[in-house]
Scaffold this motif. Structure first.
Motif, short mmCIF file in Angstrom:
data_model
loop_
_atom_site.label_atom_id
_atom_site.label_comp_id
_atom_site.label_asym_id
_atom_site.label_seq_id
_atom_site.Cartn_x
_atom_site.Cartn_y
_atom_site.Cartn_z
N SER A 4 -6.34 60.10 51.16
CA SER A 4 -6.83 59.06 52.06
C SER A 4 -7.81 58.13 51.35
O SER A 4 -7.78 56.91 51.54
N SER A 5 -8.65 58.71 50.49
CA SER A 5 -9.60 57.90 49.72
C SER A 5 -8.88 56.97 48.75
O SER A 5 -9.22 55.78 48.65
N ALA A 6 -7.86 57.51 48.05
CA ALA A 6 -7.08 56.69 47.12
C ALA A 6 -6.38 55.55 47.85
O ALA A 6 -6.37 54.40 47.37
N ASN A 7 -5.82 55.85 49.02
CA ASN A 7 -5.12 54.81 49.80
C ASN A 7 -6.10 53.76 50.31
O ASN A 7 -5.79 52.57 50.32
N ALA A 8 -7.27 54.21 50.77
CA ALA A 8 -8.28 53.28 51.28
C ALA A 8 -8.76 52.34 50.17
O ALA A 8 -8.91 51.13 50.39
N MET A 9 -8.98 52.89 48.98
CA MET A 9 -9.45 52.06 47.87
C MET A 9 -8.34 51.11 47.38
O MET A 9 -8.63 49.98 46.97
N LYS A 10 -7.10 51.55 47.45
CA LYS A 10 -5.99 50.67 47.08
C LYS A 10 -5.88 49.51 48.06
O LYS A 10 -5.69 48.35 47.66
N SER A 11 -6.05 49.81 49.36
CA SER A 11 -6.02 48.76 50.38
C SER A 11 -7.16 47.78 50.17
O SER A 11 -6.99 46.56 50.30
N ALA A 12 -8.35 48.32 49.83
CA ALA A 12 -9.51 47.45 49.57
C ALA A 12 -9.27 46.56 48.36
O ALA A 12 -9.60 45.37 48.37
N SER A 13 -8.66 47.12 47.31
CA SER A 13 -8.36 46.33 46.11
C SER A 13 -7.32 45.25 46.40
O SER A 13 -7.44 44.11 45.93
N ASP A 14 -6.31 45.62 47.19
CA ASP A 14 -5.27 44.63 47.56
C ASP A 14 -5.87 43.51 48.40
O ASP A 14 -5.54 42.33 48.21
N ASN A 15 -6.75 43.87 49.33
CA ASN A 15 -7.42 42.85 50.15
C ASN A 15 -8.30 41.95 49.30
O ASN A 15 -8.38 40.73 49.52
N ALA A 16 -8.98 42.57 48.32
CA ALA A 16 -9.82 41.78 47.41
C ALA A 16 -8.97 40.79 46.62
O ALA A 16 -9.37 39.64 46.40
N ASP A 17 -7.78 41.22 46.18
CA ASP A 17 -6.87 40.32 45.46
C ASP A 17 -6.48 39.12 46.32
O ASP A 17 -6.42 37.99 45.84
N ASP A 18 -6.21 39.39 47.61
CA ASP A 18 -5.86 38.31 48.53
C ASP A 18 -7.02 37.33 48.71
O ASP A 18 -6.83 36.11 48.71
N ILE A 19 -8.23 37.89 48.85
CA ILE A 19 -9.41 37.03 49.02
C ILE A 19 -9.67 36.22 47.76
O ILE A 19 -10.00 35.03 47.82
N ILE A 20 -9.51 36.86 46.60
CA ILE A 20 -9.73 36.17 45.32
C ILE A 20 -8.75 35.02 45.17
O ILE A 20 -9.12 33.91 44.73
N ALA A 21 -7.50 35.26 45.55
CA ALA A 21 -6.49 34.20 45.45
C ALA A 21 -6.86 33.02 46.35
O ALA A 21 -6.75 31.85 45.94
N THR A 22 -7.33 33.31 47.56
CA THR A 22 -7.73 32.25 48.49
C THR A 22 -8.95 31.50 47.98
O THR A 22 -9.00 30.26 48.01
N LEU A 23 -9.96 32.26 47.51
CA LEU A 23 -11.18 31.63 47.00
C LEU A 23 -10.91 30.83 45.74
O LEU A 23 -11.51 29.76 45.53
N GLN A 24 -10.01 31.33 44.88
CA GLN A 24 -9.67 30.60 43.66
C GLN A 24 -9.04 29.26 44.00
O GLN A 24 -9.35 28.23 43.36
N LEU A 25 -8.19 29.26 45.03
CA LEU A 25 -7.57 28.00 45.47
C LEU A 25 -8.62 27.04 46.02
O LEU A 25 -8.61 25.84 45.71
N GLN A 26 -9.56 27.61 46.83
CA GLN A 26 -10.64 26.77 47.36
C GLN A 26 -11.51 26.21 46.23
O GLN A 26 -11.90 25.03 46.26
N TYR A 27 -11.79 27.07 45.25
CA TYR A 27 -12.63 26.64 44.13
C TYR A 27 -11.95 25.53 43.33
O TYR A 27 -12.58 24.52 42.97
N ASN A 28 -10.66 25.70 43.06
CA ASN A 28 -9.92 24.68 42.30
C ASN A 28 -9.87 23.35 43.05
O ASN A 28 -10.02 22.28 42.45
#
Length: 312
Positions: free
Chosen positions: A266-290
């Motif tokens: 459960s911990s591994a899955n939760a951290m994977k979900s958090a990392s995937d969500n972070a990737d989505d946020i980074i992609a959105t923020l990178q677009l906003q920054y550009n």
């Protein structure tokens, strides 16, 4: 750098740092999961065989075991574990984690426990709790429940010695009539994605359950044309006295091992979900920054061009 551009850059850097942490935690949890899984699989084989042998002995010698004379020979300690008496108070051994960041692991176990209480008409007046894990302890204490035993600090790969004290305390309380039934509530590991919450009767040891287990084993041996025969040495009563404590220990230790395996998954899955969500946020923020950076550059070019035009 414009304020909006600086704010987006700060959020981008912060999210990248968070992703590094969650990715590292995912790797750690996966390593722990791999380690505990090997113990769980091998121990389950042992636990199944202990239950099978005890089931076979109980099934074939139930009349002998129920005789008063033999019950005294087995001993009050062992015999009382089969004692089905009027239920005035129920105990529930709840296994949760000591920490958070494990997704819905703890909440599901607690929900399963509360569902069992509701199903059996239990409340804080006729129920006591034995808790393994800080999360469950804090939850039930805050709600005014009677926590008669608590244990924290279970290792990532629990050892058999860790469980002995828990089993002895649980059995002693049953013999002292602190409760007349004891359930175990924990998360059962199915695979790395799926876990099922279980609440099972631990004490008294159900003769009916053992008989049903033996019937299943007999059906398998008939199918395979194999029949098991036991020569008991030194004797039935000595075997029962030896097997019952092992059976009790195997149930609790198996449940804690199972729960720990489920916790790491459960911990591994939760951290994977958090990392995937972070990737989505980074992609959105990178677009906003550009876009913000492009707009700032365009504004600067426009201002320079305007100034040159004014000079002409």
């Amino acid at each position: 750098m414009p304020a909006s551009l600086a704010a987006v850059k700060r959020r981008l850097d912060s999210t990248r740092s968070t992703r590094q942490i969650t990715t590292a935690m995912q790797m750690v949890s996966t390593a722990k999961l791999n380690q505990v899984q090997s113990h769980t699989k091998t121990y389950q084989v042992y636990a199944d065989e202990v239950k099978a042998i005890l089931a076979s002995l109980v099934k074939s010698h139930i009349a002998t075991l129920k005789s008063k004379e033999n019950a005294e020979k087995i001993g009050a300690e062992i015999g009382s574990l089969f004692d089905e008496r009027p239920v005035k108070k129920v105990g529930i051994l709840v296994i949760t984690s000591d920490r958070g960041l494990v997704g819905s692991y703890n909440s599901n176990v607690i929900k399963s426990t509360l569902d069992t209480m509701k199903k059996n008409g239990l409340n804080k007046d006729n129920t006591v709790f034995l808790t393994v894990g800080k999360t469950g302890t804090e939850f039930f204490k805050k709600r005014g429940m009677n926590v008669v035993f608590e244990y924290t600090g279970v290792s990532d790969v629990p050892t058999y010695r860790e469980v002995e004290g828990i089993v002895k305390k649980a059995v002693q309380m049953f013999e002292d009539h602190v409760y007349d039934q004891l359930y175990i509530s924990y998360s059962h590991f199915v695979n790395r994605i799926v876990s099922h919450d279980r609440t099972e009767l631990f004490l008294p040891i159900s003769v009916k359950s053992l008989e049903e287990h033996e019937d299943e084993r007999v059906a398998e041996t008939v199918t395979n044309d194999i029949e098991a025969e036991y020569d008991l040495e030194p004797g039935l009563l000595d075997m029962i006295s030896l097997l019952v404590p092992q059976y009790a220990n195997s149930l609790v230790y198996g449940a804690i091992l199972d729960a720990k395996t489920s916790e790491h998954a459960s911990s591994a899955n939760a951290m994977k979900s958090a990392s995937d969500n972070a990737d989505d946020i980074i992609a959105t923020l990178q677009l906003q920054y550009n876009r913000a950076r492009q707009a700032a550059i365009t504004t600067e070019i426009t201002e320079i061009t305007g100034g040159m035009t004014a000079q002409e």
